[in-house]
Design a protein around this motif. Structure first.
Motif, PDB file in Angstrom:
ATOM      1  N   GLU A  87      86.159  69.220  38.616  1.00 52.90           N
ATOM      2  CA  GLU A  87      85.374  69.187  37.376  1.00 52.90           C
ATOM      3  C   GLU A  87      85.633  67.873  36.617  1.00 52.90           C
ATOM      4  N   GLU A  88      86.875  67.462  36.554  1.00 49.36           N
ATOM      5  CA  GLU A  88      87.196  66.194  35.887  1.00 49.36           C
ATOM      6  C   GLU A  88      86.628  65.010  36.663  1.00 49.36           C
ATOM      7  N   TYR A  89      86.706  65.089  37.985  1.00 48.32           N
ATOM      8  CA  TYR A  89      86.179  64.018  38.828  1.00 48.32           C
ATOM      9  C   TYR A  89      84.679  63.849  38.622  1.00 48.32           C
ATOM     10  N   ASP A  90      83.951  64.948  38.517  1.00 45.72           N
ATOM     11  CA  ASP A  90      82.498  64.889  38.364  1.00 45.72           C
ATOM     12  C   ASP A  90      82.070  64.218  37.063  1.00 45.72           C
ATOM     13  N   LEU A  91      82.943  64.206  36.078  1.00 43.87           N
ATOM     14  CA  LEU A  91      82.607  63.591  34.793  1.00 43.87           C
ATOM     15  C   LEU A  91      82.792  62.070  34.787  1.00 43.87           C
ATOM     16  N   LEU A  99      88.092  55.055  42.668  1.00 47.05           N
ATOM     17  CA  LEU A  99      89.548  54.948  42.645  1.00 47.05           C
ATOM     18  C   LEU A  99      90.224  56.210  43.174  1.00 47.05           C
ATOM     19  N   PHE A 100      89.461  57.287  43.332  1.00 50.69           N
ATOM     20  CA  PHE A 100      90.035  58.566  43.725  1.00 50.69           C
ATOM     21  C   PHE A 100      89.655  58.932  45.162  1.00 50.69           C
ATOM     22  N   LYS A 101      90.565  59.660  45.801  1.00 46.40           N
ATOM     23  CA  LYS A 101      90.315  60.212  47.132  1.00 46.40           C
ATOM     24  C   LYS A 101      90.580  61.712  47.082  1.00 46.40           C
ATOM     25  N   ASN A 128      91.899  65.188  48.173  1.00 45.88           N
ATOM     26  CA  ASN A 128      93.031  65.723  48.923  1.00 45.88           C
ATOM     27  C   ASN A 128      93.068  67.227  48.687  1.00 45.88           C
ATOM     28  N   LYS A 129      92.527  67.964  49.652  1.00 48.58           N
ATOM     29  CA  LYS A 129      92.373  69.414  49.546  1.00 48.58           C
ATOM     30  C   LYS A 129      91.490  69.757  48.347  1.00 48.58           C
ATOM     31  N   ASN A 130      92.040  70.433  47.341  1.00 45.21           N
ATOM     32  CA  ASN A 130      91.209  70.878  46.225  1.00 45.21           C
ATOM     33  C   ASN A 130      91.291  69.975  44.997  1.00 45.21           C
ATOM     34  N   VAL A 131      91.982  68.835  45.134  1.00 45.22           N
ATOM     35  CA  VAL A 131      92.121  67.923  43.990  1.00 45.22           C
ATOM     36  C   VAL A 131      91.744  66.506  44.415  1.00 45.22           C
ATOM     37  N   TYR A 132      91.577  65.655  43.420  1.00 45.79           N
ATOM     38  CA  TYR A 132      91.309  64.236  43.678  1.00 45.79           C
ATOM     39  C   TYR A 132      92.509  63.424  43.192  1.00 45.79           C
ATOM     40  N   GLU A 133      92.950  62.489  44.039  1.00 47.23           N
ATOM     41  CA  GLU A 133      94.137  61.698  43.737  1.00 47.23           C
ATOM     42  C   GLU A 133      93.797  60.217  43.651  1.00 47.23           C
ATOM     43  N   ALA A 134      94.497  59.530  42.751  1.00 43.64           N
ATOM     44  CA  ALA A 134      94.370  58.075  42.634  1.00 43.64           C
ATOM     45  C   ALA A 134      95.762  57.466  42.621  1.00 43.64           C
ATOM     46  N   ASN A 135      95.923  56.387  43.365  1.00 45.63           N
ATOM     47  CA  ASN A 135      97.181  55.646  43.372  1.00 45.63           C
ATOM     48  C   ASN A 135      97.232  54.778  42.113  1.00 45.63           C
ATOM     49  N   ILE A 136      98.217  55.016  41.258  1.00 47.72           N
ATOM     50  CA  ILE A 136      98.324  54.232  40.022  1.00 47.72           C
ATOM     51  C   ILE A 136      99.593  53.371  40.024  1.00 47.72           C
ATOM     52  N   THR A 137     100.034  53.010  41.240  1.00 48.43           N
ATOM     53  CA  THR A 137     101.205  52.149  41.370  1.00 48.43           C
ATOM     54  C   THR A 137     100.972  50.812  40.670  1.00 48.43           C
ATOM     55  N   LYS A 138     101.987  50.361  39.930  1.00 44.89           N
ATOM     56  CA  LYS A 138     101.955  49.041  39.290  1.00 44.89           C
ATOM     57  C   LYS A 138     103.268  48.331  39.595  1.00 44.89           C
TER      58      LYS A 138
END
Length: 339
Positions: A105-109, A117-119, A121-131
């Motif tokens: 739901e958050e991804y769709d917005l 930036l997101f991929k 992964n199962k039922n969630v979307y993940e983004a690498n925020i490494t700095k």
């Protein structure tokens, strides 16, 4: 490119500056009540991390530099680095390896650019925020160049019943190292959404980030050089106090190449011919005068250096030889006029 090349040496008298874990030492005596010091090939050493820890302490206490916040979340320490706001983060660098997870739901917005930036992964979307940010100050460990003997010292801990003997490693000698300070890159920040590159902020986080002015950059450089000039390595000095301020220093700006001054001081004091070779072969890249500072040593064989340098380097009008304080002051004066 503009990098300050530095060479420095401290003198230790019956000290122990950087402890070592029992697990990594070969306890030949089998005596359990023993503490060890860091060493390499039988020579005492002081790690880069130990030096930088004490430099941060100086910058925080004496230069009143703010430090970034670190909090405990569960079993982890979470850091909030901000190199624009905090000069310690700017100078010493950092790495934050992390991910953020959002629901569908958050991804769709999100707009299309943010969705990239997101991929899933199962039922969630993940983004690498490494700095991650490269340290603008790079240093080597201090290594004992005059004495490779580490001694055992016996002590006794008293108690209300029996006293308990214990032993610990101590050493003496001149320790030397080199450092590079990247003048150009201090106060410059990378804003990007690409987590695979060095970056200080994401695009969203870095909206207000700007490169520092020359005056702001100079203030940060001045603070870190003060921390080197007044280096106070206190990490393992519970029972042994040692003055660890540099007694010998070389400072000069170069635009390319490795540190020009590595290995110039050895057991037979200073290899002036090697120093001259380093200076001559890097002359095309030199950007500043070369400032050399020599203070008095407890070991008299090092007290011929200043006279030898003045005699052997008299042909170089760009080499300025004085004491350690003057070397730092005069280098900073030139830097301020030309930053």
């Amino acid at each position: 490119m503009r990098k300050l090349n530095g060479f420095y040496a401290i003198e230790v008298l019956n000290g122990r500056l950087n402890g070592s874990a029992t697990q990594v030492e070969n306890n030949r005596f089998g005596f359990k009540n023993a503490t060890f010091t860091k060493k390499i090939a039988g020579r005492s050493k002081v790690s880069t991390q130990c030096q930088k820890f004490n430099m941060r302490e100086y910058m925080s206490c004496m230069s009143k530099v703010e430090t970034s916040e670190r909090i405990k979340e569960g079993k982890q320490i979470k850091a909030f680095y901000d190199p624009y706001k905090f000069e310690i983060d700017d100078i010493f660098g950092f790495m934050i390896a992390d991910k953020v997870k959002i629901s569908k739901e958050e991804y769709d917005l999100l707009d299309d650019e943010k969705k990239n930036l997101f991929k899933k992964n199962k039922n969630v979307y993940e983004a690498n925020i490494t700095k991650k940010r490269k340290a603008r100050l790079q240093m080597n460990a201090l290594l004992n160049i005059s004495n490779n003997k580490i001694n055992w010292e016996w002590n006794v801990a008293s108690s209300t019943t029996d006293s308990m003997p214990y032993q610990q490693e101590v050493y003496s000698g001149v320790h030397a190292s080199i450092f590079n300070l990247n003048i150009d890159e201090i106060g410059k920040f990378v804003v990007s959404d690409n987590p695979s590159e060095f970056r200080d902020y994401s695009v969203e986080e870095g909206k207000d980030a700007r490169d520092l002015t020359n005056e702001e950059k100079y203030e940060r450089i001045n603070n870190v050089l003060n921390a080197i000039e007044h280096l106070a390595i206190s990490s393992n000095q519970t029972n042994h106090l040692t003055d660890t301020k540099p007694k010998f220093i070389i400072l000069a700006d170069y635009k390319w190449g490795n540190n020009a001054f590595q290995g110039i001081m050895k057991e037979n004091v200073l290899d002036i011919e090697m120093l001259k070779e380093c200076i001559d072969q890097n002359e095309n890249y030199r950007l500043s005068n070369i400032y050399i500072g020599v203070n008095k040593f407890h070991d008299n064989k090092y007290n011929t250096m200043e006279e030898g340098l003045k005699n052997e380097l008299s042909e170089y009008d760009f080499i300025k030889i004085s004491n350690v304080k003057n070397a730092f002051d005069n280098y900073k004066k030139e830097l301020k006029e030309n930053i």
